[in-house]
Structure formats: structure tokens, C-alpha cells
Design a protein around this motif. Sequence first.
Motif, PDB file in Angstrom:
ATOM      1  N   GLY A 200      23.033 -17.817  26.050  1.00  0.00           N
ATOM      2  CA  GLY A 200      23.879 -17.483  24.902  1.00  0.00           C
ATOM      3  C   GLY A 200      24.320 -18.683  24.092  1.00  0.00           C
ATOM      4  O   GLY A 200      25.306 -18.609  23.353  1.00  0.00           O
ATOM      5  N   MET A 201      23.596 -19.786  24.200  1.00  0.00           N
ATOM      6  CA  MET A 201      23.940 -20.978  23.427  1.00  0.00           C
ATOM      7  C   MET A 201      23.289 -20.901  22.052  1.00  0.00           C
ATOM      8  O   MET A 201      22.423 -20.057  21.813  1.00  0.00           O
ATOM      9  N   THR A 202      23.695 -21.796  21.164  1.00  0.00           N
ATOM     10  CA  THR A 202      23.140 -21.870  19.813  1.00  0.00           C
ATOM     11  C   THR A 202      22.368 -23.175  19.673  1.00  0.00           C
ATOM     12  O   THR A 202      22.878 -24.239  20.049  1.00  0.00           O
ATOM     13  N   GLU A 203      21.166 -23.091  19.127  1.00  0.00           N
ATOM     14  CA  GLU A 203      20.424 -24.324  18.870  1.00  0.00           C
ATOM     15  C   GLU A 203      21.013 -25.008  17.645  1.00  0.00           C
ATOM     16  O   GLU A 203      21.325 -24.354  16.650  1.00  0.00           O
ATOM     17  N   VAL A 204      21.170 -26.302  17.726  1.00  0.00           N
ATOM     18  CA  VAL A 204      21.635 -27.097  16.587  1.00  0.00           C
ATOM     19  C   VAL A 204      20.524 -28.055  16.194  1.00  0.00           C
ATOM     20  O   VAL A 204      19.788 -28.544  17.040  1.00  0.00           O
TER      21      VAL A 204
ATOM     22  N   PRO B 181      18.790 -34.603  14.301  1.00  0.00           N
ATOM     23  CA  PRO B 181      18.507 -35.457  13.143  1.00  0.00           C
ATOM     24  C   PRO B 181      17.001 -35.675  13.022  1.00  0.00           C
ATOM     25  O   PRO B 181      16.310 -35.776  14.043  1.00  0.00           O
ATOM     26  N   PRO B 182      16.468 -35.722  11.803  1.00  0.00           N
ATOM     27  CA  PRO B 182      15.013 -35.820  11.623  1.00  0.00           C
ATOM     28  C   PRO B 182      14.337 -36.925  12.435  1.00  0.00           C
ATOM     29  O   PRO B 182      13.272 -36.708  13.003  1.00  0.00           O
ATOM     30  N   VAL B 183      14.937 -38.074  12.514  1.00  0.00           N
ATOM     31  CA  VAL B 183      14.319 -39.174  13.259  1.00  0.00           C
ATOM     32  C   VAL B 183      14.206 -38.834  14.747  1.00  0.00           C
ATOM     33  O   VAL B 183      13.254 -39.230  15.403  1.00  0.00           O
ATOM     34  N   LEU B 184      15.141 -38.049  15.270  1.00  0.00           N
ATOM     35  CA  LEU B 184      15.085 -37.639  16.672  1.00  0.00           C
ATOM     36  C   LEU B 184      14.234 -36.383  16.867  1.00  0.00           C
ATOM     37  O   LEU B 184      13.610 -36.208  17.914  1.00  0.00           O
ATOM     38  N   ALA B 185      14.195 -35.515  15.871  1.00  0.00           N
ATOM     39  CA  ALA B 185      13.396 -34.292  15.956  1.00  0.00           C
ATOM     40  C   ALA B 185      11.914 -34.623  16.138  1.00  0.00           C
ATOM     41  O   ALA B 185      11.181 -33.877  16.801  1.00  0.00           O
ATOM     42  N   ALA B 186      11.485 -35.743  15.581  1.00  0.00           N
ATOM     43  CA  ALA B 186      10.082 -36.140  15.695  1.00  0.00           C
ATOM     44  C   ALA B 186       9.683 -36.402  17.148  1.00  0.00           C
ATOM     45  O   ALA B 186       8.504 -36.356  17.489  1.00  0.00           O
ATOM     46  N   ARG B 187      10.652 -36.635  18.010  1.00  0.00           N
ATOM     47  CA  ARG B 187      10.378 -36.906  19.428  1.00  0.00           C
ATOM     48  C   ARG B 187      10.210 -35.628  20.249  1.00  0.00           C
ATOM     49  O   ARG B 187       9.873 -35.680  21.422  1.00  0.00           O
ATOM     50  N   GLY B 188      10.501 -34.466  19.650  1.00  0.00           N
ATOM     51  CA  GLY B 188      10.444 -33.207  20.387  1.00  0.00           C
ATOM     52  C   GLY B 188      11.762 -32.916  21.064  1.00  0.00           C
ATOM     53  O   GLY B 188      12.751 -33.635  20.892  1.00  0.00           O
ATOM     54  N   GLY B 189      11.794 -31.837  21.820  1.00  0.00           N
ATOM     55  CA  GLY B 189      13.014 -31.436  22.497  1.00  0.00           C
ATOM     56  C   GLY B 189      13.889 -30.585  21.599  1.00  0.00           C
ATOM     57  O   GLY B 189      13.524 -30.247  20.472  1.00  0.00           O
TER      58      GLY B 189
ATOM     59  N   TRP C 183      18.373 -29.274  21.000  1.00  0.00           N
ATOM     60  CA  TRP C 183      19.789 -29.406  21.336  1.00  0.00           C
ATOM     61  C   TRP C 183      20.453 -28.042  21.246  1.00  0.00           C
ATOM     62  O   TRP C 183      20.155 -27.260  20.341  1.00  0.00           O
ATOM     63  N   PHE C 184      21.398 -27.794  22.159  1.00  0.00           N
ATOM     64  CA  PHE C 184      22.112 -26.520  22.198  1.00  0.00           C
ATOM     65  C   PHE C 184      23.606 -26.751  22.367  1.00  0.00           C
ATOM     66  O   PHE C 184      24.020 -27.731  22.992  1.00  0.00           O
ATOM     67  N   GLU C 185      24.392 -25.804  21.822  1.00  0.00           N
ATOM     68  CA  GLU C 185      25.848 -25.866  21.942  1.00  0.00           C
ATOM     69  C   GLU C 185      26.407 -24.476  22.236  1.00  0.00           C
ATOM     70  O   GLU C 185      25.835 -23.469  21.822  1.00  0.00           O
ATOM     71  N   ALA C 186      27.548 -24.464  22.905  1.00  0.00           N
ATOM     72  CA  ALA C 186      28.359 -23.261  23.097  1.00  0.00           C
ATOM     73  C   ALA C 186      29.787 -23.759  23.226  1.00  0.00           C
ATOM     74  O   ALA C 186      30.141 -24.363  24.243  1.00  0.00           O
ATOM     75  N   GLY C 187      30.605 -23.553  22.195  1.00  0.00           N
ATOM     76  CA  GLY C 187      31.953 -24.110  22.207  1.00  0.00           C
ATOM     77  C   GLY C 187      31.862 -25.622  22.359  1.00  0.00           C
ATOM     78  O   GLY C 187      31.075 -26.273  21.683  1.00  0.00           O
ATOM     79  N   PRO C 188      32.608 -26.204  23.307  1.00  0.00           N
ATOM     80  CA  PRO C 188      32.580 -27.656  23.478  1.00  0.00           C
ATOM     81  C   PRO C 188      31.408 -28.166  24.320  1.00  0.00           C
ATOM     82  O   PRO C 188      31.248 -29.360  24.507  1.00  0.00           O
ATOM     83  N   VAL C 189      30.569 -27.255  24.832  1.00  0.00           N
ATOM     84  CA  VAL C 189      29.458 -27.634  25.709  1.00  0.00           C
ATOM     85  C   VAL C 189      28.240 -27.984  24.862  1.00  0.00           C
ATOM     86  O   VAL C 189      27.799 -27.184  24.034  1.00  0.00           O
ATOM     87  N   ARG C 190      27.703 -29.171  25.084  1.00  0.00           N
ATOM     88  CA  ARG C 190      26.492 -29.615  24.379  1.00  0.00           C
ATOM     89  C   ARG C 190      25.450 -30.060  25.393  1.00  0.00           C
ATOM     90  O   ARG C 190      25.709 -30.937  26.212  1.00  0.00           O
ATOM     91  N   LEU C 191      24.278 -29.447  25.313  1.00  0.00           N
ATOM     92  CA  LEU C 191      23.163 -29.836  26.167  1.00  0.00           C
ATOM     93  C   LEU C 191      22.002 -30.265  25.282  1.00  0.00           C
ATOM     94  O   LEU C 191      21.626 -29.545  24.357  1.00  0.00           O
TER      95      LEU C 191
END
Length: 126
Positions: A29-33, A36-44, A46-54
Motif C-alpha cells: 500500500g505504499m506510493t511510488e515517488v 531525480p532524473p540522474v538517479l532514475a538512470a541507475r534503475g530501482g 522509491w516508495f513512501e507511506a506517511g513518514p516511511v521511505r524505502l
Amino acid sequence: MLAAVDHVQLAAPPGSEDRLRAYYQDVLGMTEVPKPPVLAARGGCWFEAGPVRLHLGVEEDFRPARKAHPGLRVTGIAAYARRLEERGAKVVWDEGLPGHRRFYSEDPVGNRLEFLEPLAGRGRRG
């Protein structure tokens, strides 16, 4: 001075982003965020739910850690465990932490995740 944990980074194999999205969004039930473009090029992803960031980062010679894991605080742990099971995730309950209910699960690439909730009247450890 340390103020908070900003995020937890987990590793994942190349090309696993769609499986990670299905798990972290649809199961947890997390949200993808957007990364940044320079990091997106590396793959992978990021997800968030309230204060939780993975953050899930691509690691070429990926092997899931056997012991290391994030401990994620939840409310309504029994209902949350049912949510995971209903969406096909394995839930393994563990009674080894006094004052808490907790279970473990794994994401689709084998990362171990701990979910825990203090019992009524119990505060934060430490």
C-alpha cells in the motif's frame, strides 16, 4: 546530531522494478515517488507511506541479505498481515520481541521485512 532516519535503502536485481512496484504498491500500500532524473538512470524505485521511505536500488550481483532488514511500525497489525496474505505474500509471525506483535515477510526479490506493533500500553523501546 541525528534527527531521524530519512530512508532505508534495499538492494534489488536489475530488471526487477515491475515486480517491486507490484509488491510495494499493491501489497504493502505504499506510493511510488519519482527519483531525480540522474538517479532514475541507475534503475530501482522509491516508495513512501506517511513518514516511511524505502528506496530500492539496483545491484548487479544482488543477493538478498539473510538477516538485515528494516523494521516497519504498523497500526492494526492483524489486519495488515491479512492484507499481505490476501495479496499472496507470506506472513511469518514471531513472538520473540517482548511487548510487541510482529511478523516477517519478503518482497519478490527476497528482501526480509519486519512489521511490528507495540502491545497496548507499551511505548517505544530504548
